[in-house]
Scaffold this motif. Structure first.
Motif, short mmCIF file in Angstrom:
data_model
loop_
_atom_site.label_atom_id
_atom_site.label_comp_id
_atom_site.label_asym_id
_atom_site.label_seq_id
_atom_site.Cartn_x
_atom_site.Cartn_y
_atom_site.Cartn_z
N LEU A 114 -88.04 53.88 -17.80
CA LEU A 114 -89.42 53.45 -17.65
C LEU A 114 -89.79 52.42 -18.71
CD1 LEU A 114 -91.47 56.74 -16.98
CD2 LEU A 114 -90.80 54.99 -15.33
N GLU A 115 -90.61 51.49 -18.30
CA GLU A 115 -91.22 50.56 -19.26
C GLU A 115 -92.62 51.09 -19.56
OE1 GLU A 115 -92.16 45.83 -19.43
OE2 GLU A 115 -93.05 47.01 -17.79
N VAL A 116 -92.84 51.46 -20.81
CA VAL A 116 -94.13 52.01 -21.21
C VAL A 116 -94.79 51.03 -22.19
CG1 VAL A 116 -95.35 53.94 -22.29
CG2 VAL A 116 -93.29 54.37 -20.93
N VAL A 117 -95.96 50.53 -21.82
CA VAL A 117 -96.70 49.60 -22.67
C VAL A 117 -98.09 50.19 -22.88
CG1 VAL A 117 -97.63 47.27 -22.92
CG2 VAL A 117 -95.44 47.63 -21.76
N CYS A 118 -98.47 50.41 -24.14
CA CYS A 118 -99.76 51.04 -24.46
C CYS A 118 -100.55 50.17 -25.43
CB CYS A 118 -99.56 52.41 -25.07
SG CYS A 118 -98.68 53.58 -24.01
N THR A 119 -101.84 50.15 -25.22
CA THR A 119 -102.76 49.49 -26.13
C THR A 119 -103.88 50.47 -26.46
OG1 THR A 119 -102.32 47.33 -25.14
CG2 THR A 119 -104.29 47.51 -26.50
N TRP A 120 -104.05 50.77 -27.73
CA TRP A 120 -105.08 51.71 -28.17
C TRP A 120 -106.01 50.97 -29.14
CZ3 TRP A 120 -104.15 56.12 -25.48
CH2 TRP A 120 -102.84 56.39 -25.10
N LYS A 121 -107.27 50.91 -28.79
CA LYS A 121 -108.24 50.23 -29.65
C LYS A 121 -109.53 51.05 -29.70
CE LYS A 121 -110.66 45.84 -30.37
NZ LYS A 121 -110.95 44.49 -29.82
N ILE A 122 -109.73 51.73 -30.83
CA ILE A 122 -110.91 52.58 -31.00
C ILE A 122 -111.77 51.98 -32.10
CG2 ILE A 122 -111.74 54.91 -31.49
CD1 ILE A 122 -110.10 54.61 -28.93
N GLU A 123 -112.99 51.65 -31.77
CA GLU A 123 -113.89 51.00 -32.72
C GLU A 123 -114.63 52.00 -33.60
OE1 GLU A 123 -117.89 49.00 -31.64
OE2 GLU A 123 -116.43 47.36 -31.61
N THR A 124 -115.08 53.14 -33.00
CA THR A 124 -115.89 54.13 -33.73
C THR A 124 -115.15 55.45 -33.78
OG1 THR A 124 -117.85 53.06 -32.81
CG2 THR A 124 -118.18 55.16 -33.94
N LYS A 125 -114.66 55.84 -34.95
CA LYS A 125 -113.86 57.06 -35.06
C LYS A 125 -114.70 58.33 -34.99
CE LYS A 125 -109.86 55.22 -37.51
NZ LYS A 125 -108.93 55.40 -38.65
N GLN A 126 -115.99 58.24 -35.28
CA GLN A 126 -116.82 59.44 -35.33
C GLN A 126 -117.38 59.86 -33.97
OE1 GLN A 126 -117.07 61.35 -38.12
NE2 GLN A 126 -115.57 59.85 -38.87
N LEU A 127 -117.10 59.09 -32.93
CA LEU A 127 -117.54 59.48 -31.60
C LEU A 127 -116.82 60.74 -31.14
CD1 LEU A 127 -117.72 56.09 -29.69
CD2 LEU A 127 -119.63 57.63 -30.13
N ARG A 128 -117.49 61.51 -30.28
CA ARG A 128 -116.90 62.74 -29.77
C ARG A 128 -116.73 62.66 -28.25
NH1 ARG A 128 -116.82 67.25 -33.10
NH2 ARG A 128 -117.70 66.93 -35.17
N ILE A 129 -115.77 63.46 -27.78
CA ILE A 129 -115.47 63.49 -26.34
C ILE A 129 -115.06 64.91 -25.96
CG2 ILE A 129 -113.03 62.91 -26.67
CD1 ILE A 129 -113.18 61.26 -24.10
N ALA A 130 -115.25 65.26 -24.70
CA ALA A 130 -114.81 66.58 -24.23
C ALA A 130 -113.29 66.67 -24.34
CB ALA A 130 -115.24 66.79 -22.78
N PRO A 131 -112.76 67.76 -24.90
CA PRO A 131 -111.30 67.83 -25.14
C PRO A 131 -110.49 67.88 -23.85
CG PRO A 131 -112.35 69.96 -25.56
CD PRO A 131 -113.46 68.97 -25.34
N LEU A 132 -109.32 67.26 -23.91
CA LEU A 132 -108.35 67.25 -22.81
C LEU A 132 -108.90 66.63 -21.53
CD1 LEU A 132 -106.85 70.84 -23.30
CD2 LEU A 132 -106.03 68.68 -24.25
N LEU A 133 -109.92 65.81 -21.66
CA LEU A 133 -110.52 65.20 -20.48
C LEU A 133 -109.64 64.11 -19.89
CD1 LEU A 133 -113.08 65.04 -18.68
CD2 LEU A 133 -113.94 63.30 -20.26
N LEU A 134 -108.94 63.39 -20.75
CA LEU A 134 -108.15 62.23 -20.30
C LEU A 134 -106.71 62.58 -19.95
CD1 LEU A 134 -109.39 59.74 -23.04
CD2 LEU A 134 -110.44 60.22 -20.82
N VAL A 135 -106.29 63.79 -20.32
CA VAL A 135 -104.89 64.18 -20.15
C VAL A 135 -104.39 64.08 -18.71
CG1 VAL A 135 -103.24 66.07 -20.41
CG2 VAL A 135 -104.97 65.68 -22.15
#
Length: 356
Positions: free
Chosen positions: A240-261
């Motif tokens: 597999l070719e895996v290409v990822c880009t992660w860009k988080i501007e605000t580290k203190q933001l919260r999200i529901a856990p395991l929502l994106l999994v």
């Protein structure tokens, strides 16, 4: 413990009954009787008002609301108004006789007494109706407020139970996949299996200690996804070719856990891996000013369609959780083409439902 609504209700009735009591003053003030006559007269009238009003509002009405017998309450309500009206009319009519008012005694024939009583009986109906309606109306508002609070609490508990169930569906599903990867790697590459096992320990740590909270920091969730992707990369290597880009501007933001999994899991689970053809998974995750965008594209073929029909709680899972935790604050699109499958999720992280 006294709640604000109870304090306001108590204060209102103190003022309400005080005003009603002193409204009787002109009737006695214009007569020449001693003060204790006025006290006796006022005590009887106010006892009738308070007794019947609070019996209907504090005993009959709550019981009727609890049992759903409002027709029965309306019957008792009108009966109580009539009894109150009769008592007050009798008091207005007979009190002058009781205290020996000479002006009334001069006109004490039976016909005059009956006419006076009937006149007072009709004249007192609006007053009796207004007083009983006021007390019952306030109690109805109070009971309605309690019912709304109880319904809101039950709704929140039900919602949290649903979310917990959906979250629990992810954990064993993910664990099974990763453990299966480790088992396969141990037969061919122990060192690589050890690396995956370390990554897996980070995943378990996150699930055990962080995901019990209703919301987690966004950077923690992203780190979890990165560990998951790293395991998949190790597992499939050159396939597999895996290409990822992660860009988080605000580290203190919260999200529901395991929502994106589920989105990441589905991309690797259903990616096409045909002989002599390299599949691919492209992940782009970006957060800017509280708006999170996750776009995932993977190579696709008919195998994906068959696998999706056989398993796949993932996409249904995330759709249900988004509707519960981010209503009107997200967009979720899936695009299926001949050889690609794309999902794009956008969430306004400032508008999550607070379950605390």
């Amino acid at each position: 413990m006294t709640t604000p609504i109870h304090k306001h209700k108590r204060l209102f009735f103190i003022v309400f009954w005080s005003i009603l009591t002193f409204s009787l003053w002109p009737y006695v003030y214009l007569s020449d009787h001693p003060f204790y006559y006025w006290m006796l007269y006022t005590a009887f009238v106010m006892a009738s008002f308070i007794g019947i009003s609070h019996y209907l509002s504090d005993i009959v009405l709550p019981k009727a609301l609890k049992e759903g017998r409002m027709k029965h309450f309306l019957l008792q309500f009108f009966l109580g108004v009539m009894v109150l009206n009769i008592l007050v009319s009798l008091c207005f009519t007979l009190f002058p006789y009781f205290i020996g008012d000479e002006q009334v005694l001069v006109r004490s024939d039976v016909q005059t007494w009956k006419e006076l009583f009937i006149s007072k009986l009709f004249n007192s109906i609006p007053s009796a109706m207004a007083i009983v309606t006021t007390t019952c109306g306030i109690r109805f508002y109070e009971e309605h407020h309690k019912i709304e609070q109880l319904n809101a609490k039950l709704k929140q508990e039900h919602l949290e139970a649903q979310i917990k169930l959906l979250q629990d569906q992810i954990n064993p599903h993910l664990m099974f996949n990763v453990l299966n990867h480790i088992h396969i790697l141990m037969q061919s590459n122990v060192e690589l299996a050890s690396t995956v096992l370390l990554k897996f320990s980070d995943i378990l740590r996150y699930q055990l200690y962080e995901c019990n909270q209703k919301f987690v920091f966004l950077y923690q969730e992203i780190q979890y996804l990165q560990d998951l992707v790293a395991i998949e990369e190790i597992r499939w290597q050159e396939e597999l070719e895996v290409v990822c880009t992660w860009k988080i501007e605000t580290k203190q933001l919260r999200i529901a856990p395991l929502l994106l999994v589920p989105l990441v899991e589905n991309a690797f689970k259903h990616v096409s891996r045909l002989p002599h053809q390299q599949g691919y998974v492209h992940i782009q995750c970006q957060e800017e000013k509280g708006k999170l965008t996750l776009a995932i594209e993977n190579s696709y073929n008919d195998t994906y369609k068959r696998e999706k029909q056989q398993g796949g709680i993932g996409l249904l899972n995330i759709t249900e959780r988004l509707n519960m935790q981010y209503p009107n604050a997200h967009s979720f699109q899936m695009t299926q083409k001949e050889d690609t499958f794309t999902v794009v999720l956008q969430i306004d992280l400032h508008h999550a439902i607070n379950h605390s």
